[in-house]
Write a protein that holds these residues in place. Structure first.
Motif, PDB file in Angstrom:
ATOM      1  N   ASN A 309      38.985  -9.286  16.681  1.00  0.00           N
ATOM      2  CA  ASN A 309      38.241  -7.893  16.804  1.00  0.00           C
ATOM      3  C   ASN A 309      37.010  -8.171  16.456  1.00  0.00           C
ATOM      4  O   ASN A 309      35.913  -7.976  17.298  1.00  0.00           O
ATOM      5  CB  ASN A 309      39.123  -6.641  16.098  1.00  0.00           C
ATOM      6  N   LEU A 310      36.778  -9.018  15.310  1.00  0.00           N
ATOM      7  CA  LEU A 310      35.388  -9.079  14.910  1.00  0.00           C
ATOM      8  C   LEU A 310      34.813 -10.209  15.651  1.00  0.00           C
ATOM      9  O   LEU A 310      33.491  -9.940  15.866  1.00  0.00           O
ATOM     10  CB  LEU A 310      35.633  -9.953  13.413  1.00  0.00           C
ATOM     11  N   GLN A 311      35.479 -11.215  16.312  1.00  0.00           N
ATOM     12  CA  GLN A 311      34.747 -11.877  17.124  1.00  0.00           C
ATOM     13  C   GLN A 311      34.453 -11.422  18.491  1.00  0.00           C
ATOM     14  O   GLN A 311      33.222 -11.565  19.281  1.00  0.00           O
ATOM     15  CB  GLN A 311      35.768 -13.334  17.543  1.00  0.00           C
ATOM     16  N   ALA A 342      30.592 -14.491   9.950  1.00  0.00           N
ATOM     17  CA  ALA A 342      30.829 -15.083   8.813  1.00  0.00           C
ATOM     18  C   ALA A 342      32.380 -14.237   8.151  1.00  0.00           C
ATOM     19  O   ALA A 342      33.196 -15.133   7.754  1.00  0.00           O
ATOM     20  CB  ALA A 342      29.671 -14.999   7.889  1.00  0.00           C
ATOM     21  N   ILE A 343      32.408 -13.179   8.565  1.00  0.00           N
ATOM     22  CA  ILE A 343      33.305 -12.380   8.216  1.00  0.00           C
ATOM     23  C   ILE A 343      34.714 -12.708   8.726  1.00  0.00           C
ATOM     24  O   ILE A 343      35.895 -12.995   8.193  1.00  0.00           O
ATOM     25  CB  ILE A 343      33.100 -10.838   8.067  1.00  0.00           C
ATOM     26  N   VAL A 346      36.089 -16.162   7.707  1.00  0.00           N
ATOM     27  CA  VAL A 346      37.117 -15.921   6.552  1.00  0.00           C
ATOM     28  C   VAL A 346      38.623 -15.388   6.822  1.00  0.00           C
ATOM     29  O   VAL A 346      39.520 -16.143   6.395  1.00  0.00           O
ATOM     30  CB  VAL A 346      36.440 -15.075   5.434  1.00  0.00           C
ATOM     31  N   HIS A 347      38.485 -14.356   7.809  1.00  0.00           N
ATOM     32  CA  HIS A 347      39.610 -13.744   8.020  1.00  0.00           C
ATOM     33  C   HIS A 347      40.621 -14.971   9.143  1.00  0.00           C
ATOM     34  O   HIS A 347      41.683 -15.007   9.069  1.00  0.00           O
ATOM     35  CB  HIS A 347      39.601 -12.740   9.246  1.00  0.00           C
ATOM     36  N   GLU A 348      39.810 -15.847   9.858  1.00  0.00           N
ATOM     37  CA  GLU A 348      40.356 -16.871  10.307  1.00  0.00           C
ATOM     38  C   GLU A 348      41.276 -18.136   9.402  1.00  0.00           C
ATOM     39  O   GLU A 348      42.466 -18.317   9.613  1.00  0.00           O
ATOM     40  CB  GLU A 348      39.692 -17.718  11.273  1.00  0.00           C
ATOM     41  N   MET A 400      31.664 -13.888  -1.444  1.00  0.00           N
ATOM     42  CA  MET A 400      30.796 -15.240  -1.676  1.00  0.00           C
ATOM     43  C   MET A 400      30.200 -15.714  -0.337  1.00  0.00           C
ATOM     44  O   MET A 400      28.999 -16.485  -0.015  1.00  0.00           O
ATOM     45  CB  MET A 400      31.712 -16.445  -2.514  1.00  0.00           C
ATOM     46  N   VAL A 401      30.884 -15.902   0.616  1.00  0.00           N
ATOM     47  CA  VAL A 401      30.375 -16.359   1.941  1.00  0.00           C
ATOM     48  C   VAL A 401      29.603 -15.697   2.304  1.00  0.00           C
ATOM     49  O   VAL A 401      28.644 -16.018   2.830  1.00  0.00           O
ATOM     50  CB  VAL A 401      32.002 -16.264   2.931  1.00  0.00           C
ATOM     51  N   MET A 402      29.386 -14.237   2.274  1.00  0.00           N
ATOM     52  CA  MET A 402      28.306 -13.362   2.587  1.00  0.00           C
ATOM     53  C   MET A 402      27.297 -13.845   1.982  1.00  0.00           C
ATOM     54  O   MET A 402      25.969 -13.829   2.659  1.00  0.00           O
ATOM     55  CB  MET A 402      28.726 -11.822   2.557  1.00  0.00           C
ATOM     56  N   VAL A 403      27.175 -13.916   0.784  1.00  0.00           N
ATOM     57  CA  VAL A 403      25.884 -14.484  -0.024  1.00  0.00           C
ATOM     58  C   VAL A 403      25.376 -15.631   0.605  1.00  0.00           C
ATOM     59  O   VAL A 403      24.143 -15.861   0.692  1.00  0.00           O
ATOM     60  CB  VAL A 403      26.367 -14.449  -1.460  1.00  0.00           C
TER      61      VAL A 403
END
Length: 496
Positions: A309-311, A342-343, A346-348, A400-403
């Motif tokens: 969904n995010l993709q 980026a989000i 992480v879910h992947e 952390m990934v967002m930063v």
């Protein structure tokens, strides 16, 4: 009671690699305690030169010597003669050898025998283990006890050599059989020289009808296992262990039972001495685990669908950005594409994880091409990673990934936007130990404007970074001129 990680962080300056090795030792040493019929206490030197007990293991096969927890107890240098302190432990750090007391001693009204085993990693002694056996019920040892202790002595020597525990591959997350589940000792030719009663029972449930001693274990299991691929893998696993290779574990089905098999190669002083094979009947356990496996698969499927969904959202935002004529709106949509991507990444990774943890190195390596694809301007900067960021739980990995995404993108877009600074590089450096993770995003671009203050910045990306670092990560972020020009963003995150 404090955890091993807490005690190492509070009292020592061990590196992250040293601490990781001690974690593996503690994860594996129940086997050594059971085979030794002894209590195990792990000591490490503090920054002040004393010794502190950071972990304790009681045997399942014998009465414990220490009814009270010893974890957290500090042994100062002049305290080595106290009744419950092992004077050999401190000497094990300097000698690097296993030290045994010649005569039994007394702890209260209990007769005990002690020895100190150095824990070697990367050529250095990073800890010492006190092995204390209760002699209150001293008698002639049985054949099983002799076989157990012989194997335990080999494992202790391998730990002193730096060859145990091995970093076993366990991609399926299989559990660890205990010595009491079923213990088989094979010699350097793969012939069974001892099998415990529980091991014999497990093999008999698989369909074997005679004694195991004197038979090649590969022949026995190769005949019993019904799936030919599992049989071939099991035979290869045992042969590899006997030859001194790495230990592995496998779950296989026989005619009447399912068994979990683990091999532990024995190479004291570098000489092949056969292997220990642990066998556990998991027929009933597998039936109960099917429900848990189904739930775990459901959670991973949720992560997978969220990622999809995010993709889709990212693709729609990218399409809208290409059709927008307003440069400011196009830039905002492009930044949104990057953040959503980026989000989604992480879910992947969580969709393929069994423990809700994220490897940050994999995330960064996959994010760099995405950021280069959506970067604006004429920057030709190259982004590369130096050092290992490691694995974090999902609740820390997401912010952390967002930063990191914002810091890397900010360095690419704002550090190389002029004619004088089109080419250069952005380096992500990491320094991690038991207490904190320090990530430095360094570029050799134009540098910070005079009087820059991240807290007063009106840029949305830096405001997001400041909020995530302070609230979600509980860390700090400093932006300062880098040595030799450019900017260095230093992110410090506590890991406790």
């Amino acid at each position: 009671m404090s955890t091993l990680t807490d005690l190492l962080a509070d009292h020592t300056s061990l590196s992250g690699a040293d601490a990781g090795h001690l974690q593996r030792v503690v994860a594996e040493w129940q086997l050594m305690a059971d085979l030794s019929f002894a209590d195990l206490l792990m000591y490490v030197p503090t920054e002040s030169g004393d010794l502190i007990c950071v972990a304790q293991c009681r045997p399942n096969t014998a009465p414990t010597v220490f009814p009270f927890d010893q974890v957290g107890r500090v042994v100062v240098e002049d305290d080595d003669r106290s009744p419950d302190a092992n004077p050999q432990v401190r000497r094990a750090f300097t000698s690097g050898r296993i030290l045994r007391e010649e005569d039994p001693t007394w702890l209260g009204h209990t007769a005990i025998r002690r020895e100190a085993v150095p824990v070697r990693f990367a050529g250095e002694v990073v800890a010492a283990i006190s092995r204390t056996a209760n002699l209150a019920q001293l008698r002639m040892p049985s054949h099983l006890e002799l076989a157990y202790q012989d194997c335990a002595n080999d494992l202790c020597q391998m730990m002193s050599d730096g060859a145990y525990p091995q970093n076993e591959a366990n991609s399926r997350g299989l559990s660890t059989p205990r010595a009491g589940d079923g213990f088989i000792r094979v010699d350097d030719e793969g012939v069974v020289v001892f099998a415990s009663p529980n091991a014999l029972s497990a093999v008999h449930r698989m369909g074997w009808t005679t004694d195991l001693t004197g038979n090649h274990l590969t022949d026995v299991l190769g005949e019993l296992l019904t799936d030919r691929f599992e049989a071939d893998d099991t035979v290869a696993m045992i042969r590899e262990a006997v030859a001194g290779g790495s230990g592995r574990r496998i779950e296989a089905d026989a005619r009447r039972a399912s068994v979990l098999i683990r091999t532990v190669p024995l190479r004291p002083r570098g000489q092949p001495s056969g292997a220990a094979v642990l066998v556990r009947d998991v027929t009933e356990v597998k039936r109960r685990d099917r429900a848990l496996i189904s739930k775990d698969a459901t959670i991973r499927e949720i992560h997978h669908r969220v990622k999809n969904n995010l993709q889709s959202v990212s693709a729609l935002l990218r399409l809208q950005a290409r059709r927008t004529e307003n440069p400011e709106a196009r830039g905002a949509l492009t930044e949104a594409v990057r953040r959503v991507a980026a989000i989604a990444l992480v879910h992947e990774l969580l969709s393929g994880s069994v423990d809700e943890e994220v490897d940050l190195d994999v995330v960064v390596d996959q994010l760099v091409p995405v950021m280069a694809d959506v970067a604006s301007g004429d920057s030709n900067a190259v982004v590369r990673r130096g050092g290992t960021l490691g694995v974090l739980p999902s609740d820390l990995a997401m912010p952390m990934v967002m930063v990191l995404t914002e810091l890397i993108q900010n360095a690419v877009e704002h550090g190389f936007g002029t004619d004088e600074h089109r080419d250069g590089e952005v380096v992500i450096e990491a320094d991690r130990n038991t207490r904190r993770l320090v990530v430095t995003v360094r570029d050799n671009g134009v540098g910070l404007p005079p009087g820059f203050d991240i807290r007063a910045s009106e840029r949305l990306g830096l405001q997001i970074v400041h909020t995530l670092v302070r609230i979600e990560l509980g860390g700090t972020l400093d932006l300062a001129p880098a040595d030799g020009g450019g900017t260095a963003a230093v992110l410090t995150v506590p890991l406790r």
